[in-house]
Scaffold this active site. Structure first.
Site, PDB file in Angstrom:
ATOM      1  N   ARG A 234      -3.791   9.752   2.968  1.00 52.83           N
ATOM      2  CA  ARG A 234      -3.778   8.455   2.283  1.00 52.83           C
ATOM      3  C   ARG A 234      -2.568   8.433   1.358  1.00 52.83           C
ATOM      4  O   ARG A 234      -2.266   9.426   0.683  1.00 52.83           O
ATOM      5  CB  ARG A 234      -5.057   8.234   1.459  1.00 52.83           C
ATOM      6  CG  ARG A 234      -6.282   7.891   2.278  1.00 52.83           C
ATOM      7  CD  ARG A 234      -6.200   6.505   2.946  1.00 52.83           C
ATOM      8  NE  ARG A 234      -7.378   6.198   3.743  1.00 52.83           N
ATOM      9  CZ  ARG A 234      -7.508   6.416   5.048  1.00 52.83           C
ATOM     10  NH1 ARG A 234      -6.517   6.942   5.733  1.00 52.83           N
ATOM     11  NH2 ARG A 234      -8.618   6.063   5.690  1.00 52.83           N
ATOM     12  N   ASP A 258       2.727   9.074   7.279  1.00 52.57           N
ATOM     13  CA  ASP A 258       2.073   8.076   8.127  1.00 52.57           C
ATOM     14  C   ASP A 258       1.353   7.058   7.255  1.00 52.57           C
ATOM     15  O   ASP A 258       0.794   6.090   7.753  1.00 52.57           O
ATOM     16  CB  ASP A 258       1.067   8.763   9.067  1.00 52.57           C
ATOM     17  CG  ASP A 258       0.465   7.778  10.059  1.00 52.57           C
ATOM     18  OD1 ASP A 258       1.247   7.095  10.751  1.00 52.57           O
ATOM     19  OD2 ASP A 258      -0.777   7.674  10.136  1.00 52.57           O
ATOM     20  N   GLU A 263       0.789   0.466   1.201  1.00 51.43           N
ATOM     21  CA  GLU A 263       0.960   0.074   2.607  1.00 51.43           C
ATOM     22  C   GLU A 263       0.223  -1.201   2.994  1.00 51.43           C
ATOM     23  O   GLU A 263       0.558  -1.835   3.992  1.00 51.43           O
ATOM     24  CB  GLU A 263       0.517   1.211   3.534  1.00 51.43           C
ATOM     25  CG  GLU A 263      -0.994   1.440   3.545  1.00 51.43           C
ATOM     26  CD  GLU A 263      -1.413   2.524   4.531  1.00 51.43           C
ATOM     27  OE1 GLU A 263      -0.811   3.603   4.535  1.00 51.43           O
ATOM     28  OE2 GLU A 263      -2.367   2.274   5.302  1.00 51.43           O
ATOM     29  N   HIS A 295       0.928   4.188   9.780  1.00 47.49           N
ATOM     30  CA  HIS A 295      -0.511   4.472   9.885  1.00 47.49           C
ATOM     31  C   HIS A 295      -0.975   4.453  11.341  1.00 47.49           C
ATOM     32  O   HIS A 295      -1.882   3.716  11.722  1.00 47.49           O
ATOM     33  CB  HIS A 295      -1.321   3.477   9.046  1.00 47.49           C
ATOM     34  CG  HIS A 295      -2.617   4.061   8.541  1.00 47.49           C
ATOM     35  ND1 HIS A 295      -3.050   3.911   7.249  1.00 47.49           N
ATOM     36  CD2 HIS A 295      -3.556   4.817   9.158  1.00 47.49           C
ATOM     37  CE1 HIS A 295      -4.216   4.533   7.101  1.00 47.49           C
ATOM     38  NE2 HIS A 295      -4.529   5.094   8.253  1.00 47.49           N
TER      39      HIS A 295
END
Ligand code: NAI
Length: 333
Positions: A234, A258, A263, A295
């Site tokens: 996260r 990622d 985000e 993600h």
């Protein structure tokens, strides 16, 4: 039972419809993200289904309760974006998909490590341009390097198995020791020791108040020069300013992300023709030794199949007032 499925992408619809072929749930697919402004769309639905960047703060939960929602089915594992205490207080039931494919995420972490090390993303565009020079592409043997895994749960264990195969030395940080990881030779050490010893650090613990910004200025200062940091967990685990400074000073040699702390306003959408409003994110994309994916670590056929099957099972259990196998609440977390 009718369920409003927020933040639907074509692939969500495809896999949920496939899993629903024998289940008979009525799924109403909505492209909108759940925010304070889209609560109205949930009117008339006892259950709603949401993803990682839908907003589930206290204000949104109060709004959902007012329009008659009783059950929130998360089609993800992490629930850091849900105000569980408010959900409990309002009597809203929250379920999640606790495990769907730890392999998908661990394999993506490996992809980031290998790509950053061997700079395959540069090499690919060079070869396409007819440039076969190797200058700047020098990598290192992964074999023998020390990797610190923060969070040795399901994903951390899969990563440990893969890295064991590469011949890496493994350090683990977790309050619970994983026996399989120990069999692979992983040594549990305090967080600070791991920071000082690891050539590569990969984050696999949940985002909680105590893990928020665990990678901050102090943590970066303890790391080995040229360290590689990987975050497929996260975004909030990393203080973006601290790692940006670490990259500028070359203390951090590589970073693979990622996830990103802000985000929710960026990922999962095509922003090709939009001005990037997030300067900190834009700065990260300018470093040649930073590799960012949006993600997608979970994004495999197997994972989407299991997410859909598990979500439909959660909806059915709620509809039939059965014990909710995958319920999450503030009391238990
Ligand atoms: P898990 O619950 O099996 O393992 C998490 C581990 O972290 C546990 O062993 C726990 O004890 C440990 N932990 C908790 N606090 C810690 C701390 N302060 N320091 C070190 N370890 C700590 O969870 P799983 O399935 O392995 O997932 C890990 C995380 O990966 C999730 O919380 C989620 O945020 C993220 N994730 C990311 C995806 C993506 O697509 N990028 C997809 C799925 C999960």
């Amino acid at each position: 039972m009718k369920t409003a499925v927020f933040s639907t992408k074509p692939y969500d619809r495809e896999f949920l419809e496939q899993a629903n072929e024998t289940k008979g749930q009525e799924l109403i697919f909505l492209e909108s993200r759940l925010t304070q402004h889209t609560i109205k769309l949930a009117e008339g639905f006892e259950s709603i289904c949401v993803f990682v960047n839908d907003q589930l703060n206290a204000a949104v939960l109060i709004g959902l309760k007012k329009v008659g929602v009783k059950h929130i089915a998360l089609r993800c594992a992490g629930y850091n974006h849900v105000d569980l205490a408010s959900a409990d207080e309002l009597g809203l039931v929250v379920t999640r998909v606790p495990a769907y494919s730890p392999y998908a995420v661990a394999e993506h972490a490996i992809a980031l490590i290998l790509s950053l090390n061997r700079k395959t993303y540069w090499a690919h565009s060079r070869v396409r341009d007819g440039n076969y020079s190797l200058d700047g592409l020098l990598g290192f043997d992964l074999h023998g390097k020390t990797v610190g895994i923060v969070g040795t749960g399901k994903i951390g264990q899969c990563l440990a198995e893969a890295l064991h195969g590469f011949g890496c030395k493994l350090l683990g940080v977790d309050q619970y020791e994983n026996e399989r990881c120990k069999e692979l030779g992983l040594n549990y050490v305090p967080f600070k020791d791991m920071l000082e010893q690891a050539d590569i650090i990969s984050l696999h613990c949940p985002l909680m108040p105590e893990t928020h910004h665990m990678i901050d200025n102090e943590a970066v200062a303890r790391m080995k020069p040229g360290v590689m940091i990987i975050n497929t967990s996260r975004g909030g685990l990393i203080d973006t300013k601290a790692v940006t400074d670490g990259l500028k000073s070359s203390k951090i040699g590589y970073m693979g992300l990622d996830v990103y702390e802000e985000e929710d306003e960026i990922f999962f959408e095509d922003k090709t023709f939009e001005m990037r409003l997030d300067d900190a994110f834009a700065r990260l994309t300018t470093f040649p030794n930073v590799l960012i994916t949006g993600h997608q670590a979970y994004f495999t056929r197997e994972a989407l199949t299991r997410i859909s099957e598990s979500t439909l099972a959660n909806l059915a259990e709620f509809e039939q007032s059965e014990t909710l196998t995958n319920r999450v609440s503030a009391a238990q977390s």
